[in-house]
Design an enzyme around this catalytic site. Structure first.
Site, PDB file in Angstrom:
ATOM      1  N   SER A 135       0.874  -1.158   0.000  1.00  0.00           N
ATOM      2  CA  SER A 135       0.000   0.000   0.000  1.00  0.00           C
ATOM      3  C   SER A 135       0.915   1.213   0.000  1.00  0.00           C
ATOM      4  CB  SER A 135      -0.864  -0.034   1.260  1.00  0.00           C
ATOM      5  OG  SER A 135      -1.605   1.161   1.382  1.00  0.00           O
ATOM      6  N   LYS A 161      -1.035  -1.059  -4.439  1.00  0.00           N
ATOM      7  CA  LYS A 161      -2.246  -0.279  -4.122  1.00  0.00           C
ATOM      8  C   LYS A 161      -1.828   1.155  -3.871  1.00  0.00           C
ATOM      9  CE  LYS A 161      -4.656   0.049   0.302  1.00  0.00           C
ATOM     10  NZ  LYS A 161      -5.236  -0.744   1.404  1.00  0.00           N
ATOM     11  N   LYS A 163      -2.846   4.905  -2.573  1.00  0.00           N
ATOM     12  CA  LYS A 163      -3.798   5.740  -1.851  1.00  0.00           C
ATOM     13  C   LYS A 163      -4.207   6.861  -2.795  1.00  0.00           C
ATOM     14  CE  LYS A 163      -3.990   3.776   2.180  1.00  0.00           C
ATOM     15  NZ  LYS A 163      -5.258   3.281   2.739  1.00  0.00           N
ATOM     16  N   ASP A 188      -7.065   2.991  -3.119  1.00  0.00           N
ATOM     17  CA  ASP A 188      -7.808   3.048  -1.847  1.00  0.00           C
ATOM     18  C   ASP A 188      -8.081   4.505  -1.516  1.00  0.00           C
ATOM     19  OD1 ASP A 188      -8.870   2.777   0.674  1.00  0.00           O
ATOM     20  OD2 ASP A 188      -7.150   1.710   1.538  1.00  0.00           O
ATOM     21  N   GLU A 213     -10.935   0.670  -3.472  1.00  0.00           N
ATOM     22  CA  GLU A 213     -11.238   0.384  -2.061  1.00  0.00           C
ATOM     23  C   GLU A 213     -11.937   1.566  -1.392  1.00  0.00           C
ATOM     24  OE1 GLU A 213      -7.764  -1.213  -0.195  1.00  0.00           O
ATOM     25  OE2 GLU A 213      -8.587  -1.024   1.835  1.00  0.00           O
ATOM     26  N   ASP A 238     -13.640  -1.908   2.973  1.00  0.00           N
ATOM     27  CA  ASP A 238     -12.723  -1.990   4.112  1.00  0.00           C
ATOM     28  C   ASP A 238     -13.471  -1.448   5.339  1.00  0.00           C
ATOM     29  OD1 ASP A 238     -10.753  -1.536   6.052  1.00  0.00           O
ATOM     30  OD2 ASP A 238      -9.361  -0.468   4.749  1.00  0.00           O
ATOM     31  N   LYS A 262      -9.546  -6.788   8.017  1.00  0.00           N
ATOM     32  CA  LYS A 262      -8.546  -6.356   9.001  1.00  0.00           C
ATOM     33  C   LYS A 262      -9.013  -6.922  10.324  1.00  0.00           C
ATOM     34  CE  LYS A 262      -7.125  -2.070   6.789  1.00  0.00           C
ATOM     35  NZ  LYS A 262      -7.454  -0.647   6.638  1.00  0.00           N
ATOM     36  N   GLY A 290      -3.770  -4.019   6.230  1.00  0.00           N
ATOM     37  CA  GLY A 290      -2.741  -3.680   7.224  1.00  0.00           C
ATOM     38  C   GLY A 290      -3.070  -2.354   7.874  1.00  0.00           C
TER      39      GLY A 290
END
Ligand code: OSB
Ligand code: MG
Length: 369
Positions: A135, A161, A163, A188, A213, A238, A262, A290
């Site tokens: 990420s 991934k 952000k 995400d 995400e 998520d 998670k 994570g």
């Protein structure tokens, strides 16, 4: 198992690199760790609550308070068969799932040690290694991001991934896709968009993302369902999935077609396994998210990721991506093919380096039966 003492401590650890999401920048972590002692065994849990209530409504200080005053007293001195007993013991306390998870996961850790089984086996894991992704946070500039991606791809990570947020999306995806047309890529948003952005988000279909995400509100799956209808790309949920009922509701509504599990967000291994099973029933893949964990939380994530429906690369990556020095030994390493080997020794499979933990402890409290 009978737990005689719960040692709580807060450790402070600077991150090797700042991590920026749509909700803020993290440069160092304050982390609540719990050590359970009983039957001559020491077991550990990590609370993934952040420094601020920005990802969810929990934070380190609320988790500390609830652990000390509500949860630890409910666990101490009881005859406990398995980590599965915790949900019942904690039932009266609403919410505070990250605080609950730290204790429950430590109970599973203790049970695995007591039975001489790898934690992964106790959880029902079948994989001998897990596929890993990274990420990557929002960066000071696109050029810095491209360098980061190049480094992670060269290290062998199977999925990248990014952000994202308004202003850090299309132009970034364009540049990444022009340089790496074929990598497994996702993004995400951590709830940075509104339903009015549906046309904008639908335009991302051309980037062939594995998933988008949590684009919308952290507590929503109705509007995610409306958005999913407009997209070719799968939504991954998520923040909004708290338990197995949420998972079932979201999948029945078609709010998303992938779920990020998670273990802290859902209150512990028992609920994480239940969500994994619901998704399996719907033919929906899951992966392990994570929360910038130390090696303790990371080792628990590795064990969980060994369950069969964790079929997509997770955000479980090498210790050195987060810490100059982790608090476990050996540290978590990722192979050139982007995998972590699931430990086969009893318990979590990594030793806690006590001297290191002592050095970085800034607050402690012991609760006894
Ligand atoms: O949404 O997955 C998230 C980190 C902190 C809070 C939320 C998230 C994340 C990550 C980082 O994406 C995952 C990691 O590498 O630990
Ligand atoms: Mg996320």
């Amino acid at each position: 198992m009978k737990i005689e003492a719960i040692h709580m401590r807060e450790v402070n650890m600077p991150l090797a690199y700042p991590f920026e999401t749509s909700f803020g920048v993290t440069t160092g972590r304050r982390i609540l760790l719990v050590e359970l002692v009983g039957d001559g065994i020491s077991a550990w849990g990590e609370c993934v609550a952040g420094e601020h209530p920005y990802f969810s409504d929990e934070m380190v200080d609320t988790a500390w308070h609830i652990t000390e005053t509500e949860l630890a007293p409910r666990l101490l001195g009881k005859e406990i068969e398995s980590g599965r007993d915790c949900a019942g013991l904690f039932e009266q306390v609403r919410g505070h799932r990250m605080a609950k998870a730290a204790l429950e996961n430590a109970v599973w850790d203790m049970d695995a040690q007591r039975q001489g089984l790898p934690l992964s086996t106790l959880l029902g894991g079948t994989r001998t290694s897990i596929p890993c992704g990274v990420s990557i946070g929002i960066q000071p500039s696109p050029a810095v991001l491209m360098e980061k991606i190049a480094k992670e791809v060269a290290a062998g990570y199977q999925r990248v991934k990014l952000k994202c947020k308004p202003g850090w999306d299309v132009a970034i995806f364009e540049e990444v896709r022009s340089r790496w047309p074929d990598i497994m890529l996702s993004c995400d948003a951590n709830s940075a968009y509104k339903l009015d952005d549906a046309d904008h988000i639908a335009s991302w279909d051309r980037f062939n993302l594995l998933m988008i995400e949590q684009p919308l509100w952290y507590d929503d799956f109705y509007f995610h369902a409306r958005l999913q209808k407009r997209l070719g790309t799968r939504i991954c949920l998520d923040e909004c999935i708290r338990n197995r009922r949420d998972a079932r509701a979201a999948l029945e509504l078609d709010s998303g077609r992938i779920i990020n599990i998670k273990v802290g967000r859902v209150g512990g291994f028992t609920e994480a396994i239940a969500i994994h099973n619901v998704c399996q029933e719907f033919g929906i893949p899951v992966w392990c998210g994570g929360m910038l964990e130390t090696g303790i939380g990371r080792s628990h994530n590795i064990a969980l990721s060994s369950l069969p429906n964790f079929s997509l690369p997770g955000d479980v990556s090498a210790s050195k991506r987060y810490w100059t020095e982790d608090i476990i030994e050996p540290e978590v390493v990722v192979s050139a093919s982007g995998e972590i080997a699931v430990p086969t020794t009893p318990g979590r499979g990594y030793e806690v380096v006590r001297e290191r933990v002592e050095e970085i402890t800034v607050r402690r409290q012991t609760v006894r039966a």
